[in-house]
Design an enzyme around this catalytic site. Structure first.
Site, PDB file in Angstrom:
ATOM      1  CD  GLU A   1      34.918  49.907  41.124  1.00 35.88           C
ATOM      2  OE1 GLU A   1      34.693  48.976  40.305  1.00 35.88           O
ATOM      3  OE2 GLU A   1      36.006  50.066  41.679  1.00 35.88           O
TER       4      GLU A   1
ATOM      5  CD  GLU B   1      36.518  43.586  40.692  1.00 40.34           C
ATOM      6  OE1 GLU B   1      36.068  44.136  41.710  1.00 40.34           O
ATOM      7  OE2 GLU B   1      37.418  44.080  40.003  1.00 40.34           O
TER       8      GLU B   1
END
Length: 725
Positions: free
Chosen positions: A185, A194
């Site tokens: 995730e 990210e």
């Protein structure tokens, strides 16, 4: 390799935050680093008032000791309280993981996905447990918290935990074999910020078997063209400034890019804009990223969009839809709520709509079109080029149709443009605020023939205003954050604003300002907005840096020095904030796993833990309602040197409802004699307020009741603590 911004993006990205990145709320935590030679972990802590920073050692602790509560201002709570997310991952993992699997969990956090995978492996017969789960987490405080969670849930013997980034793992050294399944995730609001792509690339090359499986399976990004005056004001200072009649030119003609927002997607809760957004197209698909194969670092696509209305495209609003399983039955969407079915035109189930609960860890994203926007007519074909790198997505419209009153690319590389937040651009273009500040400056300069003015913050606006208004003044901007960029900016706009740089001397605040710097003259004006570059996401009282700087300059202030602002007033208002409170409430059982032991460390709202003050745009906090008048908690007197202070107020509720906490902000009193006050309260969209959530929601019946809120400001640490009783 730029791999795995994943967990650190949630913890530390104050200096550079990806769109929607999990930046900390506290100004105390800014950056983390480790040294392989010593095995030590360091954390950079910043005093929010002095601006000074130091590296402190994060000590390794024995397993039965709780980690320090340094994670309390991250967005982990918000993510773990996202029930649709948790449920989607659990269902997809149960369908994907088999008993013989080796599962790799990258960016493990509290270990929730690892535990889901371990349970899926052993669900039928724990005695024949032959699979394995490898969890890697780069942030040591989170690793210690995860180990505590695993022990509590009797999962510690089923999951091997590595305090490393995944690109530091080696098969045959750390792990015995390549993994069959990847669960992760590592997504932000933009999707890629990210480090998703470089992480998947390295895992594909070094850590996974040939025909591996993944959860999630695929992600698709979507967009929609919109018209919005509010969004336009967040980036186009040049054209907004043209409507201001104060004679100041922060962005002169021909230098449109000198003050600008970064060309990137900005994470934002777009639902709240409501009637302020006019849709100019249907949703359209942009990129598709398959997690189960090696992704490319660069991709381009051209999207042809049919305009559904006449108007001006001020922005592209984008979101993504996550397909978590290979069969295409489990989805999660970050679409705005006006999208009833984000996947109608792409063959996905209509049951997966954009009606998820409010959450802050994943928002929509906004990409601004250049200048005054792109005019379109109904049924017109609009051509948009989309490009992705390994960490971002950008858009460009055909040059012949993009109407812009200023060239944004005319500055050479040696000219230092200044990149500001969208809110700061809007503030500098606000007509009322500019005229009010100009009035305050004119009053301050009244009767002073050749004053020495020190601008104690990063306000290029105040520096230009003083130089423009007072032709005999000498100005010393300190520019603690802008530094040389601020000096180069003032030089670049000097001619258009009618001043000479002979009267302006930028002095770095890394050294103490002395009478030698002022040519033995004392300071006649000490002013600030206050605004500190890079601190826009901090708590409101970060602006008290001005008080610290005023104290340091005390010996060289003239007897009749004019100090602006002269006072700061800490204000508070009781609020109903059900969505925000739910996103940070105490954790209990998450998909069958006990998480109660993380509440104190993560600063959850609950009887057993004290939630910290966190910075939020109140107007973007989902459902909101004021339940009281505004109260003054305490005042900071900038006419006197910095000192600790305490204040409290009895808050009388004026409306029935459920109180979840208090909004806190500072009103800056520019000049008490003229009652010029700049508020940063909830009614002002361009500033974040501080939010102190209650341990438990308080139900307010008609005619009842009151509570007391008090605050203590510690001048040594720069911290402001808030409590209610």
């Amino acid at each position: 390799m730029r791999c795995q911004l994943q967990t650190l993006a949630r913890i530390v990205s104050v200096v550079r935050t990806p769109a929607g990145g999990r930046r900390p709320s506290s100004p105390a935590i800014t950056r983390t680093m480790s040294t392989k030679s010593t095995g030590l972990m360091f954390q950079l802590k910043v005093n929010p008032v002095s601006g000074n920073s130091e590296w402190v050692v994060i000590k390794e602790e024995v397993d039965d000791v709780s980690p320090e509560p340094m994670l309390a201002t991250t967005s982990y709570l918000d993510m773990l309280n996202d029930s649709p997310r948790n449920r989607a991952y659990r269902t997809a993992i149960d369908r994907t993981v088999t008993k013989q699997c080796h599962v790799l969990d990258i960016g493990s956090g509290t270990g929730l996905l690892s535990m889901m995978a371990a349970r899926a492996i052993s669900v039928d017969d724990s005695s024949s447990y032959k699979g394995m789960v490898t969890a890697c987490e780069s942030y040591m405080p989170m690793v210690k918290l995860m180990k505590k969670v695993l022990r509590t849930n009797s999962m510690n013997h089923k999951i091997r935990v590595y305090n490393k980034r995944s690109d530091e793992l080696e098969v045959g050294v750390d792990i015995a074999s390549r993994a069959d399944v990847l669960v992760s995730e590592i997504l932000d609001s933009e999707l890629l910020g990210e480090g998703l792509i470089p992480t998947l690339q390295h895992a594909h090359d070094k850590l996974l078997v040939e025909n591996y499986k993944t959860v999630p399976y695929r992600a698709t990004t979507y967009g929609q063209l919109v018209e919005s005056t509010y969004l336009w004001k967040l980036h186009d200072l040049y054209n907004n400034e043209a409507n201001v009649a104060d004679g100041i030119h922060l962005v002169p003609k021909g230098k449109g890019g000198i003050l600008r927002v970064k060309p990137q997607q900005f994470a934002m809760h777009c639902d709240v804009l409501g009637e302020e957004i006019r849709l100019l197209s249907e949703p359209f698909k942009i990129f598709e990223f398959d997690f189960w194969k090696r992704p490319d670092s660069h991709g381009e696509t051209q999207v042809h969009i049919k305009a559904t209305n006449d108007g001006t495209v001020h922005a592209v609003i984008s979101w993504w839809v996550l397909q978590l399983d290979e069969e295409g039955k489990i989805f999660y969407s970050t679409s705005p709520k006006w999208i009833n079915c984000p996947s109608t035109n792409n063959g996905l189930s209509s049951s997966h709509s954009g009606t998820r609960d409010w959450c802050d860890h994943w928002k929509q994203c906004v990409w601004f079109t250049k200048g005054i926007g792109l005019p379109v007519c109904k049924d017109e074909d609009v051509c948009m080029d989309a490009t992705h790198t390994d960490i971002s997505i950008s858009y460009e419209f055909n040059a012949h149709s993009q109407r812009s009153e200023v060239d944004y690319h005319e500055l050479s590389t040696q000219d230092s443009h200044i990149t500001l937040s969208p809110e700061r651009i809007a503030i500098y273009g606000d007509n009322h605020r500019r005229l009010t500040m100009l009035k305050a400056i004119n009053y301050a300069l009244k009767g002073k023939e050749s004053p020495l003015c020190v601008v104690a913050d990063d306000s290029v606006f105040l520096s230009v205003v003083v130089a423009h208004v007072s032709k005999a003044s000498r100005i010393i901007p300190l520019f603690p954050g802008l530094g040389d960029k601020g000096s180069q900016y003032l030089q670049a706009v000097a001619d258009e604003n009618g001043y000479s740089m002979d009267r302006v001397q930028v002095i770095s605040t890394r050294k103490q300002l002395t009478m030698n710097d002022t040519h033995q003259n004392k300071i006649d004006l000490l002013i600030a907005e206050p605004f500190y570059f890079g601190a826009e996401g901090m708590l409101p009282w970060h602006g008290l840096q001005f008080w610290s700087k005023r104290t340091m300059l005390d010996s060289i202030l003239s007897e009749d020095v004019f100090i602006m602002p002269c006072k700061g007033i800490l204000k508070a208002c009781a609020m109903s904030l059900p969505d925000l409170w739910r996103s940070r409430c105490a954790l209990e059982n998450i998909e069958g796993f006990d998480h109660t032991m993380v509440n104190t460390t993560l600063g959850a709202c609950g009887p057993s833990s004290d939630s910290p003050c966190i910075p939020f745009f109140i107007w973007q906090c989902g459902e909101i309602k004021k339940l009281s008048d505004t109260y003054t908690i305490m005042e900071f007197d900038f006419l006197k040197p910095l000192s600790s202070c305490h204040g409290k107020a009895k808050v009388e509720f004026t409306d029935a409802g459920v109180c979840h906490g208090f909004a806190l902000w500072i009103d800056w009193v520019m000049d008490s004699s003229t009652d010029i006050v700049m508020s940063t309260g909830p009614d002002q969209r361009y500033w974040k307020q501080g939010v102190k959530l209650l341990a438990e929601p308080l139900k307010i019946a008609p005619g009842i009741c009151s509570t007391v809120i008090e605050a203590y400001f510690d001048s040594a640490s720069g911290e402001l603590s808030v409590n209610n009783r």
